[in-house]
Design an enzyme around this catalytic site. Structure first.
Site, PDB file in Angstrom:
ATOM      1  N   LYS A 115       0.865  -1.179   0.000  1.00 31.70           N
ATOM      2  CA  LYS A 115       0.000   0.000   0.000  1.00 31.70           C
ATOM      3  C   LYS A 115       0.902   1.228   0.000  1.00 31.70           C
ATOM      4  CE  LYS A 115      -2.705  -3.310   2.008  1.00 31.70           C
ATOM      5  NZ  LYS A 115      -2.254  -4.593   2.565  1.00 31.70           N
ATOM      6  N   ASP A 120       4.093  13.643  -6.739  1.00 35.70           N
ATOM      7  CA  ASP A 120       5.062  14.653  -7.179  1.00 35.70           C
ATOM      8  C   ASP A 120       6.452  14.443  -6.592  1.00 35.70           C
ATOM      9  OD1 ASP A 120       3.239  15.900  -8.797  1.00 35.70           O
ATOM     10  OD2 ASP A 120       2.778  17.512  -7.399  1.00 35.70           O
ATOM     11  N   HIS A 298      -6.083  -4.787  12.009  1.00 35.45           N
ATOM     12  CA  HIS A 298      -5.500  -4.929  10.676  1.00 35.45           C
ATOM     13  C   HIS A 298      -4.103  -4.330  10.606  1.00 35.45           C
ATOM     14  CE1 HIS A 298      -5.378  -4.337   6.178  1.00 35.45           C
ATOM     15  NE2 HIS A 298      -5.908  -5.536   6.253  1.00 35.45           N
ATOM     16  N   ASP A 305      12.419  -0.316  22.001  1.00 33.72           N
ATOM     17  CA  ASP A 305      13.123   0.675  22.802  1.00 33.72           C
ATOM     18  C   ASP A 305      12.560   2.074  22.502  1.00 33.72           C
ATOM     19  OD1 ASP A 305      14.529  -1.238  24.145  1.00 33.72           O
ATOM     20  OD2 ASP A 305      16.338  -1.067  22.921  1.00 33.72           O
TER      21      ASP A 305
END
Length: 417
Positions: A115, A120, A298, A305
């Site tokens: 995903k 630009d 999901h 740390d």
């Protein structure tokens, strides 16, 4: 890809569709030259229609717009939906298109699960959120809990280069190959590095079926070995390799506070059965396990740390670690890590049930045998399936309604997006 820390980045955590979709749509609305979108799921619902209109507007303003979908994750887009995009000049590509003998996809376990958005070459988005209404709270009890990041800085250039290379490789069989390379060459000439805008060092890490087959899991293991105080992993599908489990157990035994946030209600009862074996194994080593019960989990995120964290598309299960094409960003920045850590702490306090050995009960007799078999089948089924063709990227123009109705067992895999 060169796996190195890239300094000077700025990250914004985006939780669920309510934060993610407005930021992405606004960035596309401001696009002047180029929009690249990769997604596993694009549904023709209110979110998909908003994305469609934003992409059409960008293309009509003269921006080059490329959208890549997985043909199994996004199988039922109508001719009207796709034709409107094409008429505006949007190029929409389908990953792994082709015939489906007997209604089945030959490359079922080889999916484009990334995903990514790049606009630009100035801003990028990476995470686990698809373009579907079930990432919004008003979807109801089944609305998903998930995360993404907005990225500014030099890492955007790295992600942009990766997306161009993926498109070029996937489109190499198309007639437009010559036009594509000319356009890509122009962008390469203008692709100077973005200026430093923040304090975060970061890496863009992918998993593919050729050169980077275990990169995401390997970076997780490196960070677990280096952890000194705290590890929190929130992951929707958690059945990693034995080496991964061993590193978690070792971390807990050397005094690291190791916590897992996992699904309270998996898609299949079989997964719950297999998880019981895993739970006992980890709990006995001192790992703390929380089941998220407010809505379907999901997310695919982790913090370790005070400075290391990751956000991306990769689950920690055989599908993501052995088959899917995935993308994560790894971030080394104290402020951002604290933001994500605080979010996960709130999740554990307010929306999770902690699992204990006492609450699980003792595994013995048939329950022990059943859970043992379920766990090891879940761990090994992907490796048994490695005889399937290894999926090299291949893109063709998306066709309407190219999907077929799925059998119930296969429909479950689609939800693991």
């Amino acid at each position: 890809m060169d796996r190195r820390w890239i300094p000077g980045n700025d990250f914004t955590l985006l939780e669920n569709g309510e934060e993610f979709f407005p930021r992405v749509f606004a960035a596309i609305a401001n696009a002047r030259r180029e929009v690249i979108v990769e997604t596993f799921i694009l549904f023709e619902d209110k979110v998909g229609l908003q994305l469609q209109q934003a992409l059409i507007a960008a293309a009509r303003r003269g921006a080059q717009v490329d959208v890549t979908i997985d043909d199994w994750g996004s199988p039922d887009l109508s001719a009207h939906f796709l034709d409107a995009l094409r008429a505006a000049g949007v190029r929409i590509h389908s990953f792994n298109p082709g015939p489906r003998p007997f209604g089945l996809r030959p490359h079922l376990l080889r999916r484009m699960h990334r995903k990514i958005v790049v606009v630009d070459r100035e801003v990028a988005y990476v995470g686990g959120i698809n373009y579907s209404a079930d990432h919004l709270a008003d979807f109801g009890p089944e609305a998903k809990q998930d995360y993404a990041v907005e990225i500014h800085g030099p890492l955007v250039t790295e992600i942009h280069r990766f997306c161009h290379a993926a498109l070029a490789e996937g489109l190499r069989h198309q007639r437009e190959k010559r036009q594509w390379w000319r356009w890509r060459k122009q962008w390469r000439a203008a692709a100077e590095q973005q200026p430093h805008v923040g304090s975060a060092d970061a890496m863009f890490v992918v998993r593919d079926n050729r050169r980077h087959m275990d990169d995401i899991e390997r970076h997780y293991r490196i960070a677990i070995r280096a952890a000194k105080k705290r590890i929190v992993i929130a992951n929707a599908y958690f059945f990693p390799g034995y080496r991964f489990i061993r590193e978690l157990r070792r971390a807990a035994r050397r005094g690291v506070d190791v916590r897992l946030i996992l699904q309270g209600e998996p898609d299949m009862a079989f997964v719950k059965t297999a998880a019981s074996m895993l739970y006992h194994h980890l709990l006995r080593a001192g790992v703390r396990i929380y089941e998220y019960c407010e809505r379907p989990l999901h997310g695919k995120v982790a913090v370790m740390d005070d400075e290391w964290c990751t956000v991306g598309s990769s689950n920690l299960d055989p599908m993501s670690l052995l088959f899917n094409l995935e993308a994560n960003v790894i971030i080394r920045d104290r402020a951002f890590t604290q933001t994500l850590s605080a979010n996960l702490d709130k999740l554990m306090r307010k929306a999770c049930n902690e699992i204990t050995v006492q609450s699980l009960g003792e595994l013995k007799g048939w329950a022990l045998v059943k859970n043992f078999l379920a766990y090891h089948f879940t761990r090994h089924y992907a490796r048994w399936a490695t005889w399937l063709p290894r999926h090299v990227p291949r893109l063709l123009p998306a066709a309407p309604g190219q999907g077929k109705p799925l059998a119930p067992g296969f429909a479950m895999l689609k939800e693991k997006a």
